[in-house]
Design a protein around this motif. Structure first.
Motif, PDB file in Angstrom:
ATOM      1  N   ASP A   1       0.760  -1.274   0.006  1.00 40.26           N
ATOM      2  CA  ASP A   1       0.093  -0.009  -0.003  1.00 40.26           C
ATOM      3  C   ASP A   1       0.837   1.334   0.016  1.00 40.26           C
ATOM      4  O   ASP A   1       0.383   2.384  -0.418  1.00 40.26           O
ATOM      5  CB  ASP A   1      -0.829  -0.064   1.118  1.00 40.26           C
ATOM      6  CG  ASP A   1      -1.912  -1.039   0.898  1.00 40.26           C
ATOM      7  OD1 ASP A   1      -2.194  -1.469  -0.093  1.00 40.26           O
ATOM      8  OD2 ASP A   1      -2.696  -1.429   2.141  1.00 40.26           O
ATOM      9  N   VAL A   2       2.196   0.960   0.418  1.00 37.27           N
ATOM     10  CA  VAL A   2       3.164   2.415   0.669  1.00 37.27           C
ATOM     11  C   VAL A   2       3.742   2.330  -0.890  1.00 37.27           C
ATOM     12  O   VAL A   2       3.876   3.685  -1.367  1.00 37.27           O
ATOM     13  CB  VAL A   2       3.870   2.274   1.704  1.00 37.27           C
ATOM     14  CG1 VAL A   2       5.041   3.294   1.771  1.00 37.27           C
ATOM     15  CG2 VAL A   2       3.202   2.193   2.971  1.00 37.27           C
ATOM     16  N   VAL A   3       4.295   1.395  -1.320  1.00 35.16           N
ATOM     17  CA  VAL A   3       5.282   1.516  -2.336  1.00 35.16           C
ATOM     18  C   VAL A   3       4.705   1.352  -3.663  1.00 35.16           C
ATOM     19  O   VAL A   3       5.280   1.575  -4.741  1.00 35.16           O
ATOM     20  CB  VAL A   3       6.584   0.358  -2.263  1.00 35.16           C
ATOM     21  CG1 VAL A   3       7.340   0.521  -0.906  1.00 35.16           C
ATOM     22  CG2 VAL A   3       5.776  -0.846  -2.470  1.00 35.16           C
ATOM     23  N   LEU A   4       3.513   0.721  -3.866  1.00 35.37           N
ATOM     24  CA  LEU A   4       2.910   0.687  -5.237  1.00 35.37           C
ATOM     25  C   LEU A   4       2.127   1.656  -5.551  1.00 35.37           C
ATOM     26  O   LEU A   4       1.341   2.049  -4.835  1.00 35.37           O
ATOM     27  CB  LEU A   4       1.971  -0.958  -5.202  1.00 35.37           C
ATOM     28  CG  LEU A   4       3.223  -2.094  -4.942  1.00 35.37           C
ATOM     29  CD1 LEU A   4       2.164  -3.156  -5.013  1.00 35.37           C
ATOM     30  CD2 LEU A   4       4.244  -2.222  -5.774  1.00 35.37           C
ATOM     31  N   THR A   5       2.161   2.135  -7.048  1.00 28.82           N
ATOM     32  CA  THR A   5       0.973   2.765  -7.342  1.00 28.82           C
ATOM     33  C   THR A   5      -0.581   2.089  -7.430  1.00 28.82           C
ATOM     34  O   THR A   5      -0.596   0.955  -7.308  1.00 28.82           O
ATOM     35  CB  THR A   5       1.129   3.507  -8.735  1.00 28.82           C
ATOM     36  OG1 THR A   5       1.288   2.347  -9.491  1.00 28.82           O
ATOM     37  CG2 THR A   5       2.759   4.015  -8.978  1.00 28.82           C
ATOM     38  N   GLU A   6      -1.382   2.913  -7.742  1.00 24.44           N
ATOM     39  CA  GLU A   6      -2.578   2.433  -7.632  1.00 24.44           C
ATOM     40  C   GLU A   6      -2.823   1.209  -8.783  1.00 24.44           C
ATOM     41  O   GLU A   6      -3.433   0.195  -8.426  1.00 24.44           O
ATOM     42  CB  GLU A   6      -3.729   3.477  -7.979  1.00 24.44           C
ATOM     43  CG  GLU A   6      -5.164   2.965  -7.702  1.00 24.44           C
ATOM     44  CD  GLU A   6      -6.139   4.031  -8.130  1.00 24.44           C
ATOM     45  OE1 GLU A   6      -7.419   3.585  -8.095  1.00 24.44           O
ATOM     46  OE2 GLU A   6      -5.872   4.959  -8.270  1.00 24.44           O
ATOM     47  N   ARG A   7      -2.197   1.540  -9.783  1.00 21.78           N
ATOM     48  CA  ARG A   7      -2.441   0.592 -11.095  1.00 21.78           C
ATOM     49  C   ARG A   7      -1.680  -0.882 -10.808  1.00 21.78           C
ATOM     50  O   ARG A   7      -2.090  -1.894 -10.946  1.00 21.78           O
ATOM     51  CB  ARG A   7      -1.961   1.271 -12.233  1.00 21.78           C
ATOM     52  CG  ARG A   7      -1.766  -0.057 -13.740  1.00 21.78           C
ATOM     53  CD  ARG A   7      -3.175  -0.455 -13.796  1.00 21.78           C
ATOM     54  NE  ARG A   7      -3.993   0.651 -14.374  1.00 21.78           N
ATOM     55  CZ  ARG A   7      -5.493   0.558 -14.373  1.00 21.78           C
ATOM     56  NH1 ARG A   7      -6.136  -0.837 -13.905  1.00 21.78           N
ATOM     57  NH2 ARG A   7      -6.205   1.168 -15.272  1.00 21.78           N
ATOM     58  N   GLU A   8      -0.355  -0.453 -10.106  1.00 19.60           N
ATOM     59  CA  GLU A   8       0.501  -1.373  -9.555  1.00 19.60           C
ATOM     60  C   GLU A   8      -0.279  -2.538  -8.589  1.00 19.60           C
ATOM     61  O   GLU A   8      -0.130  -3.688  -8.661  1.00 19.60           O
ATOM     62  CB  GLU A   8       1.705  -0.987  -9.170  1.00 19.60           C
ATOM     63  CG  GLU A   8       2.667  -0.464 -10.290  1.00 19.60           C
ATOM     64  CD  GLU A   8       4.090   0.333  -9.675  1.00 19.60           C
ATOM     65  OE1 GLU A   8       4.821   0.512 -10.511  1.00 19.60           O
ATOM     66  OE2 GLU A   8       4.086   0.461  -8.503  1.00 19.60           O
ATOM     67  N   ARG A   9      -1.139  -1.778  -7.623  1.00 17.79           N
ATOM     68  CA  ARG A   9      -1.544  -2.647  -6.593  1.00 17.79           C
ATOM     69  C   ARG A   9      -2.817  -3.439  -7.289  1.00 17.79           C
ATOM     70  O   ARG A   9      -3.313  -4.598  -6.854  1.00 17.79           O
ATOM     71  CB  ARG A   9      -2.412  -1.761  -5.577  1.00 17.79           C
ATOM     72  CG  ARG A   9      -1.398  -1.040  -4.689  1.00 17.79           C
ATOM     73  CD  ARG A   9      -2.108  -0.408  -3.515  1.00 17.79           C
ATOM     74  NE  ARG A   9      -3.088   0.397  -3.835  1.00 17.79           N
ATOM     75  CZ  ARG A   9      -2.472   1.998  -3.756  1.00 17.79           C
ATOM     76  NH1 ARG A   9      -1.044   2.264  -3.685  1.00 17.79           N
ATOM     77  NH2 ARG A   9      -3.222   2.973  -3.998  1.00 17.79           N
ATOM     78  N   ASP A  10      -3.434  -2.939  -8.463  1.00 10.71           N
ATOM     79  CA  ASP A  10      -4.505  -3.762  -9.325  1.00 10.71           C
ATOM     80  C   ASP A  10      -3.840  -4.983  -9.795  1.00 10.71           C
ATOM     81  O   ASP A  10      -4.343  -5.938  -9.866  1.00 10.71           O
ATOM     82  CB  ASP A  10      -4.906  -2.674 -10.408  1.00 10.71           C
ATOM     83  CG  ASP A  10      -5.889  -1.654  -9.699  1.00 10.71           C
ATOM     84  OD1 ASP A  10      -6.306  -1.705  -8.840  1.00 10.71           O
ATOM     85  OD2 ASP A  10      -6.192  -0.804 -10.668  1.00 10.71           O
TER      86      ASP A  10
END
Length: 223
Positions: free
Chosen positions: A153-162
């Protein structure tokens, strides 16, 4: 047209090799370049043929599939190994994942599953039979273990979290691309960034991390 995926079949049962060969060679983009009936022969054939993908049995004479996988990947790191096992609780299969295999498939897999798995590992995806994903997580890194590495949740962008969510659910790059309405090459780029940012060894490790972080977010369920 791109070159076909070159496959080495390794199984101590000839009838199984014959069946896999018939299925795989019915596909225009797949070709079986060799066979081996034990681990020692598998290493020798891989060294000679340099296949793209090795379908590797685990319980074999002379040298088992775990040791054979270790030796093949040490010499041919670009080769992908897909482990074949009869039982979804086979500890040997888990050992092969530890040795660097790109995943494993049950021998009772349907034709489309086998063909799709070969193509997936050749593209760089990991393949886990859906009904054994939980067992793999428990074997390689229990979901109850404290998560390690950077917080997604800290290091990833929203798209990367998807994309990370898709990896966690065992989706291939193509499936993630369809779900997120992205190009497959774009997803592949995101996957590489996700693995790097989370300090994950590979996609299987990323699956483990996803379950660990999800469990950490629900501490009440552990007690």
């Amino acid at each position: 047209m791109s070159e076909p995926v070159r496959i080495l079949l390794v199984d101590d049962q000839e009838l199984i090799r014959v069946g896999f060969r018939l299925v795989l060679e019915s596909e225009p983009d797949l070709v079986v370049v060799g066979e081996a009936g034990d681990g020692e022969s598998a290493v020798a054939e891989a060294r000679l043929l340099r296949p793209d993908v090795v379908l590797m049995d685990v319980r074999m004479p002379r040298l088992d599939g775990i040791r054979a996988t270790e030796r093949i990947l040490a010499e041919l790191p670009q080769t992908r190994v897909l482990v074949l096992t009869t039982f979804d609780l086979d500890e040997y299969a888990f050992g092969a994942l530890d040795a660097g295999a790109s995943g494993f498939l049950l021998k009772d897999a349907q034709r489309a599953e086998l063909v799709g798995a070969v193509r997936a590992v050749h593209r760089g995806d990991a393949v886990l039979a859906p009904r054994v994903t939980r067992r793999v997580i428990e074997r390689l890194g229990p979901a109850s273990a404290p998560p390690t590495g950077p917080d997604p949740d800290v290091v990833l962008t929203e798209r990367e979290r998807d994309v990370f969510d898709g990896i966690a659910r065992g989706l291939t790059n193509a499936e993630i691309a369809r779900e997120l309405f992205l190009g497959e090459s774009t997803v592949k780029t995101h996957v590489g960034r996700v693995l790097a940012k989370l300090e994950a060894r590979d996609r299987i490790h990323a699956v483990i991390l996803a379950h660990q972080w999800a469990q950490a977010a629900r501490p009440g369920e552990n007690g």
